[in-house]
Design a protein around this motif. Structure first.
Motif, PDB file in Angstrom:
ATOM      1  N   GLU A   1       0.844  -1.200   0.000  1.00 55.92           N
ATOM      2  CA  GLU A   1       0.000   0.000   0.000  1.00 55.92           C
ATOM      3  C   GLU A   1       0.879   1.251   0.000  1.00 55.92           C
ATOM      4  O   GLU A   1       1.861   1.294   0.730  1.00 55.92           O
ATOM      5  CB  GLU A   1      -0.882   0.030   1.252  1.00 55.92           C
ATOM      6  CG  GLU A   1      -2.042  -0.938   1.231  1.00 55.92           C
ATOM      7  CD  GLU A   1      -3.080  -0.597   0.176  1.00 55.92           C
ATOM      8  OE1 GLU A   1      -3.428   0.601   0.076  1.00 55.92           O
ATOM      9  OE2 GLU A   1      -3.514  -1.515  -0.549  1.00 55.92           O
ATOM     10  N   PRO A   2       0.529   2.266  -0.781  1.00 58.44           N
ATOM     11  CA  PRO A   2       1.304   3.506  -0.738  1.00 58.44           C
ATOM     12  C   PRO A   2       1.052   4.288   0.560  1.00 58.44           C
ATOM     13  O   PRO A   2      -0.040   4.225   1.109  1.00 58.44           O
ATOM     14  CB  PRO A   2       0.787   4.303  -1.944  1.00 58.44           C
ATOM     15  CG  PRO A   2      -0.576   3.758  -2.226  1.00 58.44           C
ATOM     16  CD  PRO A   2      -0.580   2.331  -1.760  1.00 58.44           C
ATOM     17  N   SER A   3       2.071   5.000   1.065  1.00 56.82           N
ATOM     18  CA  SER A   3       1.897   5.879   2.231  1.00 56.82           C
ATOM     19  C   SER A   3       1.908   7.324   1.778  1.00 56.82           C
ATOM     20  O   SER A   3       2.916   7.798   1.273  1.00 56.82           O
ATOM     21  CB  SER A   3       3.055   5.720   3.225  1.00 56.82           C
ATOM     22  OG  SER A   3       3.060   4.456   3.797  1.00 56.82           O
ATOM     23  N   ALA A   4       0.802   8.010   1.983  1.00 56.72           N
ATOM     24  CA  ALA A   4       0.785   9.433   1.686  1.00 56.72           C
ATOM     25  C   ALA A   4       1.321  10.201   2.886  1.00 56.72           C
ATOM     26  O   ALA A   4       1.853  11.285   2.769  1.00 56.72           O
ATOM     27  CB  ALA A   4      -0.624   9.907   1.355  1.00 56.72           C
ATOM     28  N   HIS A   5       1.182   9.607   4.063  1.00 53.66           N
ATOM     29  CA  HIS A   5       1.649  10.197   5.306  1.00 53.66           C
ATOM     30  C   HIS A   5       2.301   9.113   6.141  1.00 53.66           C
ATOM     31  O   HIS A   5       1.945   7.947   6.026  1.00 53.66           O
ATOM     32  CB  HIS A   5       0.471  10.765   6.105  1.00 53.66           C
ATOM     33  CG  HIS A   5       0.131  12.170   5.724  1.00 53.66           C
ATOM     34  ND1 HIS A   5       0.623  13.245   6.401  1.00 53.66           N
ATOM     35  CD2 HIS A   5      -0.619  12.661   4.721  1.00 53.66           C
ATOM     36  CE1 HIS A   5       0.181  14.351   5.839  1.00 53.66           C
ATOM     37  NE2 HIS A   5      -0.584  14.034   4.812  1.00 53.66           N
ATOM     38  N   ALA A   6       3.211   9.500   7.026  1.00 54.27           N
ATOM     39  CA  ALA A   6       3.791   8.527   7.935  1.00 54.27           C
ATOM     40  C   ALA A   6       2.775   8.132   8.996  1.00 54.27           C
ATOM     41  O   ALA A   6       2.765   7.023   9.486  1.00 54.27           O
ATOM     42  CB  ALA A   6       5.022   9.113   8.601  1.00 54.27           C
ATOM     43  N   TYR A   7       1.930   9.105   9.360  1.00 50.61           N
ATOM     44  CA  TYR A   7       0.952   8.883  10.407  1.00 50.61           C
ATOM     45  C   TYR A   7      -0.421   9.285   9.934  1.00 50.61           C
ATOM     46  O   TYR A   7      -0.913  10.350  10.301  1.00 50.61           O
ATOM     47  CB  TYR A   7       1.337   9.683  11.662  1.00 50.61           C
ATOM     48  CG  TYR A   7       1.738   8.781  12.773  1.00 50.61           C
ATOM     49  CD1 TYR A   7       3.031   8.308  12.850  1.00 50.61           C
ATOM     50  CD2 TYR A   7       0.809   8.360  13.716  1.00 50.61           C
ATOM     51  CE1 TYR A   7       3.402   7.448  13.856  1.00 50.61           C
ATOM     52  CE2 TYR A   7       1.179   7.495  14.717  1.00 50.61           C
ATOM     53  CZ  TYR A   7       2.476   7.040  14.786  1.00 50.61           C
ATOM     54  OH  TYR A   7       2.836   6.185  15.768  1.00 50.61           O
ATOM     55  N   PRO A   8      -1.050   8.479   9.114  1.00 50.91           N
ATOM     56  CA  PRO A   8      -2.333   8.914   8.570  1.00 50.91           C
ATOM     57  C   PRO A   8      -3.394   9.047   9.664  1.00 50.91           C
ATOM     58  O   PRO A   8      -3.536   8.166  10.507  1.00 50.91           O
ATOM     59  CB  PRO A   8      -2.710   7.819   7.571  1.00 50.91           C
ATOM     60  CG  PRO A   8      -1.766   6.707   7.758  1.00 50.91           C
ATOM     61  CD  PRO A   8      -0.689   7.114   8.708  1.00 50.91           C
ATOM     62  N   LEU A   9      -4.065  10.174   9.656  1.00 52.00           N
ATOM     63  CA  LEU A   9      -5.186  10.392  10.579  1.00 52.00           C
ATOM     64  C   LEU A   9      -6.425  10.560   9.711  1.00 52.00           C
ATOM     65  O   LEU A   9      -6.356  11.179   8.659  1.00 52.00           O
ATOM     66  CB  LEU A   9      -4.974  11.668  11.401  1.00 52.00           C
ATOM     67  CG  LEU A   9      -3.768  11.702  12.343  1.00 52.00           C
ATOM     68  CD1 LEU A   9      -3.529  13.125  12.848  1.00 52.00           C
ATOM     69  CD2 LEU A   9      -4.001  10.773  13.516  1.00 52.00           C
ATOM     70  N   TYR A  10      -7.549  10.026  10.155  1.00 50.53           N
ATOM     71  CA  TYR A  10      -8.762  10.105   9.345  1.00 50.53           C
ATOM     72  C   TYR A  10      -9.861  10.863  10.076  1.00 50.53           C
ATOM     73  O   TYR A  10      -9.899  10.883  11.300  1.00 50.53           O
ATOM     74  CB  TYR A  10      -9.237   8.698   8.971  1.00 50.53           C
ATOM     75  CG  TYR A  10      -8.184   7.929   8.205  1.00 50.53           C
ATOM     76  CD1 TYR A  10      -7.952   8.193   6.851  1.00 50.53           C
ATOM     77  CD2 TYR A  10      -7.381   7.000   8.852  1.00 50.53           C
ATOM     78  CE1 TYR A  10      -6.957   7.515   6.158  1.00 50.53           C
ATOM     79  CE2 TYR A  10      -6.384   6.315   8.155  1.00 50.53           C
ATOM     80  CZ  TYR A  10      -6.178   6.576   6.810  1.00 50.53           C
ATOM     81  OH  TYR A  10      -5.185   5.924   6.135  1.00 50.53           O
TER      82      TYR A  10
END
Lengths: 488, 99
Positions: B54-63
């Motif tokens: 899966e690609p990471s757009a952020h190191a720490y994705p928050l939703y």
């Protein structure tokens, strides 16, 4: 009062201010005097406003006198990297394109420092838009390293590092997208903290690469850096990437607690290209920790070879998007030579940006373009996942990691400026931390044979700043690097 | 990379146009050369197996990060316009965009 008041730590100054033996006005004047006397050689500041700064010191003295100090940093001068908005002050980001810009509002970190009573002192020089590792890319002139003025201070927070190292300020804020706090801290022999992504609000800073940028503190001791970190960190509603983490994680007192840790040494960070003197200094530091009772384990970060490529794809892609806002319409520089509206964009950006910024915008535009998106950008984001997995795997077995900060000590001004790829490789040990969203500390651990500082990097799990600060503190207390100053 | 399948340098004009950046002849030459070298370096990414990653757009994705929808105090007109390169009658002046 001794003559070297500008070299005292914030914690020592706090005691002096409390006792009434020193006022913030005296301290601020000492720092201004120091700056006036050496700034001609260093050029660490882009601008400063003495009157405004002294006025803040007067306010602080009144608070202290009334027994109403706001924090342990009340009345302490903090320099600001020139990409952080401070209401009423110029902000250039080291670029011609923001010449004449005056911030209409405060960044969250500035607001928090005001609430803590800090004296906001001067706008610190930097590579244009934080793009660079030598501070040679500032439109407003290069910064010199106070340890040897023929050498670079590192970048992009080169002004912040040079000013702290030479006593032009007690503390400073920098920003770190791929090493921009840690590398200059190492080159100038000071302490710099790159907080976990999301630990410090980015509201009010000029964005370079939004998924990597973090603001962080720089100072001459671990305790000072921890204190400033405590002031600026914590959740902010104005930044949607700000992590809703409990403040207790950032307890300053725990910095002085010694706990036995398992320290990982990633073998890939000690390979070809590492200066032998730096290798020796880091190995000595590892021996120190072993002798102090910590466990040391070798670990492997197998994706290290790809971090540089991943970083420059992602950082330039994000930069090309972020810097699209500089178009000469609403603020900043506007070209006088444009024929029509579209030409105005071309000419404003052509005349306003320096060559490194153009290079990165073009690279970013290229990797985001339709035909290259998948093979460069999307692929880099996938490899980024693998890099992060690498660290998470390592952290199953160890608490922290120790590595060098830079492959070599500070290089000569002009030595690498003609070869962008060589310049980029200077960040080889720092960029993966931003990609993986970890926290990391750079602290002085030695001097090279020609008298240049060497930095030690301690890398921690996300939101474990207290652990890296505490391990750094243990080293600092057993050595005397904190009281070592350049001869400038 | 002139010996491989790509000749990145032919695109420099095209990329500069997408990025809306005017380049001098000298800049075009210098940038084309360094972009070639850097893109060649990027090519090492093509050797990594990313199958199923899966690609990471952020190191720490928050939703779903939402804040309360509170009415704040916006800038007054003067503040909002203080940095405009040209302004008149509380408006930003721009070159004519319609014929």
């Amino acid at each position: 009062m001794d003559s070297e008041i500008f070299y005292k730590s914030a914690s020592a100054l706090d005691n002096l201010l409390d006792s009434g033996k020193l006022t913030s006005v005296e301290l601020t004047k000492a720092v201004i005097e120091r700056t006036r006397s050496i700034e001609g050689k260093l050029h660490a500041f882009i601008s400063f406003d003495e009157e405004k700064t002294l006025d803040e010191a007067v306010q602080s003295d009144m608070r202290r006198k009334a027994g109403k100090k706001l924090s342990n940093l009340d009345g302490i001068p903090v320099g600001i990297k020139d990409l952080i908005s401070e209401r009423g002050q110029p902000l250039t980001c080291g670029s011609k394109i923001l010449g004449g810009y005056v911030s209409p509002y405060d960044a969250t970190v500035i607001e928090r420092m005001r609430n803590a009573g800090c004296v906001l002192w001067g706008r610190l020089n930097m590579d244009e838009f934080a793009m660079g590792s030598s501070n040679e890319n500032s439109y407003y002139g290069k910064v010199a390293n106070p340890w040897d003025i023929s050498r670079v201070p590192g970048g992009s927070s080169g002004g912040s590092a040079a000013a702290v190292a030479s006593g032009e300020t007690t503390l400073a804020l920098g920003s770190d997208t791929g090493g921009s706090i840690r590398q200059p801290a190492a080159f100038c022999g000071i302490v710099g903290l790159k907080p976990t992504y999301g630990a410090v609000s980015r509201y009010g800073i000029v964005a370079f690469a939004s998924s990597l940028d973090q603001i962080g503190p720089m100072g001459r001791s671990i305790e000072d850096v921890a204190t400033l970190f405590h002031v600026i960190s914590g959740h902010d509603d104005k930044d949607s990437s700000s992590y809703p983490v409990d403040k207790t994680n950032h307890n300053i007192k725990s910095v002085k607690d010694k706990r036995i840790k398992t320290i990982g040494i990633p073998s890939e960070y000690f390979g070809e290209g590492l200066d032998p003197e730096i290798r020796q200094a880091i190995e000595d530091a590892i021996d120190f920790y072993k002798n102090a009772g910590h466990r040391v384990k070798e670990v492997s970060l197998t994706m290290t070879e790809y971090t540089m490529a991943v970083y420059y794809v992602i950082a330039t892609a994000e930069a090309s998007s972020n810097l699209a806002r500089f178009d000469g319409i609403r603020y900043g520089y506007r070209s006088e030579n444009a024929k029509d509206a579209v030409d105005l964009y071309y000419k404003t950006r052509g005349e306003g940006f320096g060559s490194e910024v153009k290079r990165r915008i073009l690279l970013g535009t290229y990797v985001l373009s339709n035909e290259n998106f998948e093979s460069y950008y999307l692929r880099a984001q996938k490899v980024r996942t693998l890099i992060r997995n690498d660290f998470m795997e390592a952290f199953r077995n160890v608490d922290l990691l120790i590595t060098p900060v830079t492959p070599s000590p500070a290089f000569k001004i002009g030595e690498k400026s003609a070869d962008p790829l060589q310049m980029y490789l200077n960040d080889i040990y720092t960029i993966s931390i931003n990609l993986a969203g970890l926290c990391a500390l750079s602290l002085p651990c030695g001097l090279s044979s020609n008298g240049l500082p060497i930095g030690l990097q301690i890398i921690g799990k996300p939101f474990h700043e207290h652990e890296i600060l505490s391990l750094g503190y243990e080293f600092e207390q057993a050595h005397d690097f904190k009281n070592m100053h350049p001869a400038i | 990379m002139k010996d491989g399948n790509f000749d990145h340098s032919v695109h420099i004009e095209n990329i500069a146009a997408l990025a809306r950046i005017y380049l001098t002849d000298q800049e075009r030459q210098d940038l084309a050369k360094s972009l070639d070298e850097i893109l060649e370096y990027f090519d090492k990414l093509k050797t990594v197996n990313v199958e199923g990653v899966e690609p990471s757009a952020h190191a720490y994705p928050l939703y779903d990060i939402l804040r309360d929808d509170e009415i704040g105090t916006p800038f007054d007109t003067k503040t909002a316009l203080q940095n405009a390169p040209r302004q008149r009658n509380n408006q930003v002046i721009v070159p004519k965009v319609v014929e």
